[in-house]
Design an enzyme around this catalytic site. Structure first.
Site, short mmCIF file in Angstrom:
data_model
loop_
_atom_site.label_atom_id
_atom_site.label_comp_id
_atom_site.label_asym_id
_atom_site.label_seq_id
_atom_site.Cartn_x
_atom_site.Cartn_y
_atom_site.Cartn_z
N GLU A 46 -28.51 129.93 -14.56
CA GLU A 46 -27.55 129.59 -13.50
C GLU A 46 -26.31 128.98 -14.15
O GLU A 46 -26.24 127.78 -14.38
CB GLU A 46 -28.16 128.62 -12.50
CG GLU A 46 -27.25 128.42 -11.29
CD GLU A 46 -27.78 127.41 -10.29
OE1 GLU A 46 -27.20 127.31 -9.20
OE2 GLU A 46 -28.76 126.71 -10.60
N ALA B 242 -22.41 121.72 -7.84
CA ALA B 242 -22.77 120.67 -8.80
C ALA B 242 -22.70 121.16 -10.24
O ALA B 242 -23.12 120.45 -11.16
CB ALA B 242 -24.16 120.13 -8.50
N GLN B 243 -22.18 122.37 -10.46
CA GLN B 243 -22.00 122.86 -11.83
C GLN B 243 -20.79 122.17 -12.46
O GLN B 243 -19.85 121.77 -11.77
CB GLN B 243 -21.79 124.38 -11.84
CG GLN B 243 -22.92 125.18 -11.19
CD GLN B 243 -24.17 125.20 -12.03
OE1 GLN B 243 -24.15 125.09 -13.24
NE2 GLN B 243 -25.32 125.32 -11.36
N ASP C 163 -34.93 124.34 -6.10
CA ASP C 163 -33.68 123.88 -6.72
C ASP C 163 -33.79 122.39 -7.08
O ASP C 163 -32.80 121.65 -7.04
CB ASP C 163 -32.49 124.12 -5.79
CG ASP C 163 -31.15 124.11 -6.53
OD1 ASP C 163 -31.16 124.22 -7.78
OD2 ASP C 163 -30.10 123.97 -5.88
N GLY D 19 -34.89 120.62 4.08
CA GLY D 19 -34.40 119.86 5.22
C GLY D 19 -33.03 119.26 5.01
O GLY D 19 -32.51 118.59 5.90
N HIS E 133 -22.53 130.92 -6.61
CA HIS E 133 -21.35 130.08 -6.85
C HIS E 133 -20.10 130.96 -6.87
O HIS E 133 -19.38 131.01 -7.86
CB HIS E 133 -21.52 129.30 -8.15
CG HIS E 133 -22.62 128.29 -8.09
ND1 HIS E 133 -22.45 127.03 -7.56
CD2 HIS E 133 -23.91 128.35 -8.48
CE1 HIS E 133 -23.58 126.36 -7.63
NE2 HIS E 133 -24.49 127.15 -8.17
N ARG F 25 -15.82 138.07 11.65
CA ARG F 25 -14.80 138.94 11.07
C ARG F 25 -14.83 138.97 9.54
O ARG F 25 -14.23 139.86 8.94
CB ARG F 25 -13.39 138.50 11.54
CG ARG F 25 -13.15 138.75 13.01
CD ARG F 25 -11.67 138.62 13.35
NE ARG F 25 -11.45 138.86 14.78
CZ ARG F 25 -11.40 137.90 15.70
NH1 ARG F 25 -11.55 136.63 15.34
NH2 ARG F 25 -11.20 138.20 16.97
N HIS G 129 -34.59 122.88 -11.53
CA HIS G 129 -33.98 122.32 -12.74
C HIS G 129 -34.85 121.26 -13.41
O HIS G 129 -34.84 121.15 -14.65
CB HIS G 129 -32.61 121.74 -12.41
CG HIS G 129 -31.64 122.77 -11.93
ND1 HIS G 129 -30.90 123.56 -12.78
CD2 HIS G 129 -31.30 123.14 -10.66
CE1 HIS G 129 -30.15 124.39 -12.07
NE2 HIS G 129 -30.38 124.16 -10.78
#
Length: 379
Positions: free
Chosen positions: A127, A138-139, A271, A246, A192, A224, A57
């Site tokens: 995005e 965080a959108q 990102d 990390g 998302h 499952r 971004h």
């Protein structure tokens, strides 16, 4: 130029000791026709292709969503200095008029031609806003919009048809039809989303082929309910993004992901947001306040808000702190992303005829010794 005594990353994914020849702005197969040639001896270094970040971004105080050529240029300069020579910056979930301005700025910047010492703008990663409110991360939930082909077409037209990826929650109304209608124009990426395994499989069968920042902002994998992660594993042509800063993913999960998907299907991304390359402090992402401490960026409620780490550092972290082989990490940061956005014919490997982008890394700690972009030393 001749780069001598490097351990060079090959197109088959291994390192071999050999010289690299550059004629003009492209790699050459030998040095016999080079005139006025210069030589640099880089014994003790790896030579890898320039990286491609298809999902970030911002950095150095700027964000793609600033919607200005100045912001794009500052970001492109920083990324090139970090060995990231091709970029596909990402939008956020914003109003259509704001996204329109961002797309128009990208079009204008791209049409401005080659800019010396800058990473190349290779397209846009859209995005948002076609995401799920429940997994917005965080959108900005105020601007979430149902998948809308006409809206995408308007934005893509404004960008000069430069939208390369579209994030989409496949469970939302109209999403499956959107995927089928536009999968030939852009990479459709599950993101998302609250999708379960069956919905994700249907989306992949309709034409989706990508998963945005695997594990983050989606249902987890359980024995499952394998969700979109299990669905992606079951569809061999689906690629998945990983953020190896990390913070976003535990090292053990990164290693497991490489065992499941292999290095041919993983794309390392950063990102990153505007704090990358700067220090701790208060920033913003998509119009929302973000606190950065170290390499952790969070909203006020503690939600992770992108990363504060560039792609080269993410690749370095994957190797030095997560146990991923260097050969695999380079493939995932240079080769796979270039293939994903359709630029591998010109970029992403050190091969004759391709653009001469090389990053020289010290073998001891993978620190950058030199970056060569279009056959020219940056520093």
């Amino acid at each position: 130029m001749i780069i001598k005594n490097a351990s060079v990353f090959q197109e088959d994914g291994i390192f071999l000791p050999r010289d690299v020849y550059i004629e003009g702005d492209c790699f050459a197969d030998s040095g016999e026709h080079l005139s006025d040639r210069s030589e640099i001896d880089v014994a003790g270094c790896y030579a890898i292709p320039g990286l491609t970040d298809i999902h970030f971004h911002g950095c150095v105080g700027h964000d793609f969503c600033d919607g200005t050529e100045e912001a794009i240029d500052a970001m492109a300069r920083y990324e090139a200095e970090q060995g990231v020579t091709n970029i596909v910056p990402a939008t956020m979930t914003l109003a259509e008029e704001t996204l329109f301005d961002i797309c128009r700025a990208a079009k204008s910047y791209a049409e401005g031609g080659v800019r010396e010492g800058r990473a190349r703008l290779q397209g846009i990663n859209m995005e948002g806003p076609f995401v799920s409110l429940a997994k917005k991360g965080a959108q900005n939930g105020a601007y979430i919009h149902r998948p809308d082909v006409a809206m995408f077409d308007r934005l893509n037209e404004a960008s000069g048809h430069r939208i390369r990826l579209v994030a989409i929650a496949p469970e939302e109304e109209g999403a499956m039809e959107f995927i089928a209608a536009r999968c030939g124009e852009a990479v459709m990426s599950l993101a998302h989303s609250c999708a379960d395994y069956d919905i994700a499989i249907e989306a992949f069968d309709r034409g989706a082929s990508h998963v945005t920042h695997l594990y983050n902002a989606m249902n987890p994998y359980t024995h499952r309910a394998p969700g979109p992660i299990g669905a992606a594993a079951d569809r061999e042509k689906v690629e998945v993004e990983l953020i190896c800063d990390g913070v976003h993913i535990h090292p053990a999960s990164v290693r497991t992901t490489f065992r499941i998907f292999g290095s041919s299907r993983i794309i390392l991304i950063s990102d990153s947001m505007r704090a990358t390359g700067l220090g701790d402090g208060d920033y913003s992402l998509g119009g929302q306040a973000v606190k950065v401490v170290g390499n952790r960026a969070t909203l006020a409620d503690g939600t992770i808000a992108g990363s504060a780490t560039n792609l080269m550092d993410c690749m370095r972290t994957a190797v030095l702190k997560m146990g991923i082989p260097l050969e695999a990490a380079v493939r995932c940061a240079a080769v796979n992303p270039a293939k994903s956005v359709g630029i591998y014919e010109q970029y992403g490997s050190i091969a004759p005829g391709k653009k001469a982008d090389v990053v020289l890394l010290q073998k001891a700690d993978l620190s950058i010794q030199n970056v060569i972009l279009d056959g020219q030393l940056l520093y």
